[in-house]
Structure formats: structure tokens, C-alpha cells
Design a protein around this motif. Structure first.
Motif, PDB file in Angstrom:
ATOM      1  N   LEU A 178      10.283  39.803 -41.367  1.00  0.00           N
ATOM      2  CA  LEU A 178      10.640  38.477 -40.855  1.00  0.00           C
ATOM      3  C   LEU A 178       9.503  37.488 -41.093  1.00  0.00           C
ATOM      4  O   LEU A 178       9.750  36.331 -41.430  1.00  0.00           O
ATOM      5  CB  LEU A 178      11.007  38.564 -39.368  1.00  0.00           C
ATOM      6  CG  LEU A 178      12.332  39.280 -39.088  1.00  0.00           C
ATOM      7  CD1 LEU A 178      12.453  39.618 -37.608  1.00  0.00           C
ATOM      8  CD2 LEU A 178      13.536  38.435 -39.534  1.00  0.00           C
ATOM      9  N   ASP A 186       9.514  34.201 -43.247  1.00  0.00           N
ATOM     10  CA  ASP A 186       9.065  32.945 -42.637  1.00  0.00           C
ATOM     11  C   ASP A 186       8.110  32.193 -43.576  1.00  0.00           C
ATOM     12  O   ASP A 186       8.249  30.982 -43.772  1.00  0.00           O
ATOM     13  CB  ASP A 186       8.368  33.263 -41.305  1.00  0.00           C
ATOM     14  CG  ASP A 186       7.908  32.005 -40.579  1.00  0.00           C
ATOM     15  OD1 ASP A 186       8.746  31.108 -40.361  1.00  0.00           O
ATOM     16  OD2 ASP A 186       6.723  31.915 -40.242  1.00  0.00           O
ATOM     17  N   ARG A 230      22.212  42.147 -38.034  1.00  0.00           N
ATOM     18  CA  ARG A 230      22.001  40.958 -37.230  1.00  0.00           C
ATOM     19  C   ARG A 230      21.995  39.750 -38.151  1.00  0.00           C
ATOM     20  O   ARG A 230      21.336  39.779 -39.200  1.00  0.00           O
ATOM     21  CB  ARG A 230      20.655  41.070 -36.516  1.00  0.00           C
ATOM     22  CG  ARG A 230      20.297  39.850 -35.699  1.00  0.00           C
ATOM     23  CD  ARG A 230      19.136  40.163 -34.786  1.00  0.00           C
ATOM     24  NE  ARG A 230      18.785  39.006 -33.988  1.00  0.00           N
ATOM     25  CZ  ARG A 230      17.938  39.042 -32.968  1.00  0.00           C
ATOM     26  NH1 ARG A 230      17.364  40.170 -32.635  1.00  0.00           N
ATOM     27  NH2 ARG A 230      17.661  37.951 -32.288  1.00  0.00           N
ATOM     28  N   ILE A 243      20.739  35.971 -38.283  1.00  0.00           N
ATOM     29  CA  ILE A 243      19.769  35.142 -37.579  1.00  0.00           C
ATOM     30  C   ILE A 243      19.971  33.690 -38.024  1.00  0.00           C
ATOM     31  O   ILE A 243      19.587  33.315 -39.128  1.00  0.00           O
ATOM     32  CB  ILE A 243      18.330  35.610 -37.894  1.00  0.00           C
ATOM     33  CG1 ILE A 243      18.178  37.092 -37.534  1.00  0.00           C
ATOM     34  CG2 ILE A 243      17.300  34.754 -37.148  1.00  0.00           C
ATOM     35  CD1 ILE A 243      16.949  37.760 -38.103  1.00  0.00           C
ATOM     36  N   ASP A 272      18.187  30.359 -33.856  1.00  0.00           N
ATOM     37  CA  ASP A 272      17.768  31.567 -33.137  1.00  0.00           C
ATOM     38  C   ASP A 272      16.431  31.354 -32.428  1.00  0.00           C
ATOM     39  O   ASP A 272      15.395  31.132 -33.069  1.00  0.00           O
ATOM     40  CB  ASP A 272      17.658  32.730 -34.130  1.00  0.00           C
ATOM     41  CG  ASP A 272      17.458  34.069 -33.453  1.00  0.00           C
ATOM     42  OD1 ASP A 272      18.440  34.825 -33.343  1.00  0.00           O
ATOM     43  OD2 ASP A 272      16.318  34.362 -33.013  1.00  0.00           O
ATOM     44  N   PHE A 322      13.601  33.955 -33.313  1.00  0.00           N
ATOM     45  CA  PHE A 322      12.960  33.762 -34.614  1.00  0.00           C
ATOM     46  C   PHE A 322      12.027  32.555 -34.582  1.00  0.00           C
ATOM     47  O   PHE A 322      10.924  32.587 -35.130  1.00  0.00           O
ATOM     48  CB  PHE A 322      14.006  33.601 -35.726  1.00  0.00           C
ATOM     49  CG  PHE A 322      13.410  33.548 -37.108  1.00  0.00           C
ATOM     50  CD1 PHE A 322      12.889  34.682 -37.693  1.00  0.00           C
ATOM     51  CD2 PHE A 322      13.354  32.358 -37.820  1.00  0.00           C
ATOM     52  CE1 PHE A 322      12.315  34.647 -38.967  1.00  0.00           C
ATOM     53  CE2 PHE A 322      12.786  32.308 -39.090  1.00  0.00           C
ATOM     54  CZ  PHE A 322      12.273  33.458 -39.660  1.00  0.00           C
TER      55      PHE A 322
END
Lengths: 240, 240
Positions: free
Chosen positions: A177, A181, A210, A212, A216, A219
Motif C-alpha cells: 500500500l 501510495d 478489498r 479501497i 477510504d 488508507f
């Protein structure tokens, strides 16, 4: 463009993809780039795609057709090994690319796509492949337990620092993640929402998925916390 | 490949380049990619190069020749503004590229190069340009105070997070070195030693240069400290 990353760890397979598709800067849309196939208890397979949408959609449509056609030798739900699954996807991708390339050539254009294919079949090991536009492929190994397609460079440093074959699923999810990002921040052609999936070792099913969205809260919190941590870490580094 | 980054900040211009050059994976060599020109008290100019070594060496050799030829209209040490310096470099680069391209075409090959040109002339502002192979260029601005050439993606996230026009020289130097560190770790075609230079605002001279070899203890310490900070920061991030 696109950013998709797959990890092949001792504990399982993790997959993360963005959903931004664009045909020029004024034609931006959201398309799923992660496709999951399972026969729970027998096999679980994930495919992620990057590149020309016309090629990836056609390839996926034909793979789905082959699964429903009991006579087809190209069903990834019936292939006896993950290697043969990769070979089926590679052959299908190469066929579709060749067909579409013939049409594109008349307009002096080209179109290509690549895919990550990962999964496990009962009795076999977990495997993960990166399938090239030409249909050939490479495989993730314990030395290099991750594969990326699309805009892979922005998010590579964090993976290089954190991911080993024995990284836990929780740490690996976090690293993926954060890798996404960094890519989202530095490259406009990669966009939310994200699709995330896990196939745990020997589960033989999709263990968890999932979506996202950009709303979110978790997140956003993670992204802000990482920015703040980096800023503080940066301040603590002594100058040269 | 190459990684060069230049920052145009309120406090001055900072430049950092690697030195790895390769013609195929088995022919790797070290070549300087940063070239400094100054007439202390009157002007200071830096040029960093990426791309075909034959093009960049020929272009730099001709720029040096023009400086020594009192009749040449193409001397970057006599050009009245930094804009005209960028135009001279762009024209020279474009001419050399066209000449070499004609030779390469016979072998169905291509060669290109790009450059970062930065500096200040007495009475004028500090300016920084990215010159494309075709000779056209873009300029750094307070909104986007950095320019990169070569393998720019790995090291972009840290710059995006840290660098603003009012960043201090000390912080900017640290951010550039960490940006280079990420690139060195993720891409084999970028290699030590590094060349670093600073042209402080209104100094009109090269304020500071430093060559950082792979044995540099300070750089090793910074690189290890950053790794450790990232690992610890990563552990503190809550999962999604």
C-alpha cells in the motif's frame, strides 16, 4: 498507465492494482485490472493487467469463455499446473496482441499489454508469473519475491527495502500500500480506487479481497502517517 | 543510464549527478556528467548530461572550444543571459545529435542526450533549464523547483515530499542525496562516485563541489541511517 504489484511470500500471495485507464489525458476512466478465478478447495488464480485495454479485455473475455467451454483446452480452471495456466494466458495474450497489432499497423500504431498471473492448485506450489506481450514469461522466486507491471519505478524502493520471502502478510500488505501510495503521489496516470486480494498458502481459495476507494479513511490515515514519518525521519538524518 | 537532479531554490542552485556509463552490461565505465563553468564574480554555470556519451562529449567539447574562441557567438561564458546560455546549449546539442543521428541511421540505430543547464549571471536571476535532445527546453519554477534527467522515477517521491522553493540548502542537499540513494539501490545502471555542486544565490561562483566516492563514510552512514529510519517508520505505521 497502471501500477500492479504481486508478492509471492512464504505465507501467501498478495495482489494490488490501481484502476485508472486513459486514452489521452482527457479520456480517463476506471476499469478493474484484477481478475480472480477460483474453484474453492481446488485452485485460486489471480490475473492483473497493464497496457492496452482492448487487448486486456479481449484476452480476459476469451479466458472466461474457455473456462465455460467444457471442450476447450485453454481453460485456466482445468489446466493441471500453474505453469500451464501461465502458458495458456501467454498464448492467449500473444494471439490477441497479434490480431490487434494487424489492425493497428494500418494506422501506424502499436498496442501491447502485460499481465501478472498468480495462484495455487491443489497439490502444487504457489507460483507467480509476469507474462510479456509476446506471451513469454518470468517467474517470481524467493530471491525476488515480487513482480510489478506498469509504472513500477516509483514504488520499487520501499519494496526493495522491506519485502523478503518470509515477510508476514500484514507487513507485506502495508509495504504494498505504501508502494502504491508513492506511485499515486508521483504519477497522475495511476489512480484510485485500488483492488487488493490475498490468496493464503494452501487455502486454495481467494482468502480476502478489498476495494479501497479514494474516500477510504484507513488508507488516507496510512498515507498521511507515512508522509509524517518520512518528514520526521528526514529531519533526524545528519547532513553529509 | 544516469541520474542527475538539479534544484533551483531561493537560497541557491544544487546539482547532483552519478558517473556510471555503459555500452551494454559488460562495458561499464565512470565518466563525469557534471561540467562547471565560471568567471568568478561575473557568472557561474553548471551543465549535467544524460544519454549517449558520444553526443554529450562532443557537445561539451564544442562548448569549451566556443568559450576559448574570442570570435564565437556560441560562448556560454559571454552570452548576456542564462536564457541565451540555454539556447546555445540547445542549439549545440541539436546540431551534434543531428550529425551523429545521420551516422547512426545507416546502422538503424538512434542516439539521444538531454542536459540540465543552470546558473546565474551578474545582475540576472538564477535559472535552471532541462534541454531536450531536439534543443528545446523547459525551465524550473517556484512551483516545480527541481529538474531531473535519466532514471528519475525512483528518486522522485522523496523530492516530491520534501523540496519547496524555500527549502534550506542543508535540507535540500540531504534530500538530493537520499533521492540518489534510492535510485542507486533500485537501478544498477546508476553508480557511484557522485558529483555534487552548489551555486549559492548571487555568489556568481561555484560555491562548493564535492566528489563522493563509494568509500565515503558519511554517505554510507547517511544511507544506512535512512534505511534504518525507514524500517522503523514502517514498523510504526498501523495496518489498514
Amino acid at each position: 498507465m497502471t501500477y500492479c504489484v504481486g508478492l509471492l511470500l512464504d505465507a501467501g500471495i498478495l495482489l494490488l492494482s490501481d484502476t485508472r485507464t486513459n486514452a489521452g489525458l482527457d479520456n480517463i476512466a476506471t476499469y478493474r485490472k484484477m481478475f480472480l478465478f477460483e474453484n474453492p478447495g481446488e485452485r485460486a488464480i489471480a490475473i492483473m493487467t497493464a497496457g492496452s485495454l482492448s487487448i486486456t479485455q479481449t484476452t480476459l473475455a476469451r479466458l472466461s469463455d474457455a473456462n465455460e467451454d467444457a471442450d476447450s483446452a485453454r481453460s485456466i480452471l482445468r489446466a493441471p499446473t500453474m505453469l500451464q495456466v501461465a502458458e495458456i494466458v501467454g498464448a492467449m495474450l500473444s494471439d490477441v496482441t497479434t490480431e490487434i497489432a494487424a489492425k493497428m499497423e494500418r494506422m501506424s500504431q502499436t498496442a501491447k499489454a502485460s499481465m501478472i498471473v498468480a495462484g495455487q492448485r491443489k497439490g502444487g506450489p504457489m507460483r507467480m508469473f509476469l507474462v510479456y506481450p509476446e506471451g513469454n514469461f518470468i517467474e517470481a522466486t524467493p530471491d525476488t519475491p515480487y513482480l510489478q507491471i506498469g509504472e513500477h519505478k516509483y514504488g520499487k524502493p520501499i519494496l526493495d527495502r522491506v519485502i523478503e520471502a518470509d515477510t508476514t502478510l500484514a507487513d507485506a500488505e502495508k509495504a504494498m500500500l505504501l508502494s502504491m501510495d508513492s506511485t499515486l503521489r508521483s504519477n497522475l496516470s495511476v489512480g484510485m480506487p485500488l483492488d487488493f486480494a490475498v490468496i493464503e498458502r494452501d487455502a486454495l481459495r481467494i482468502s480476502r479481497t478489498r476495494r479501497i476507494p479514494d474516500t477510504d479513511e484507513g488508507f488516507k490515515r496510512m498515507s498521511n502517517a507515512w508522509s509524517e514519518e518520512l518528514r520526521q525521519a528526514f529531519q533526524r538524518i545528519d547532513p553529509l
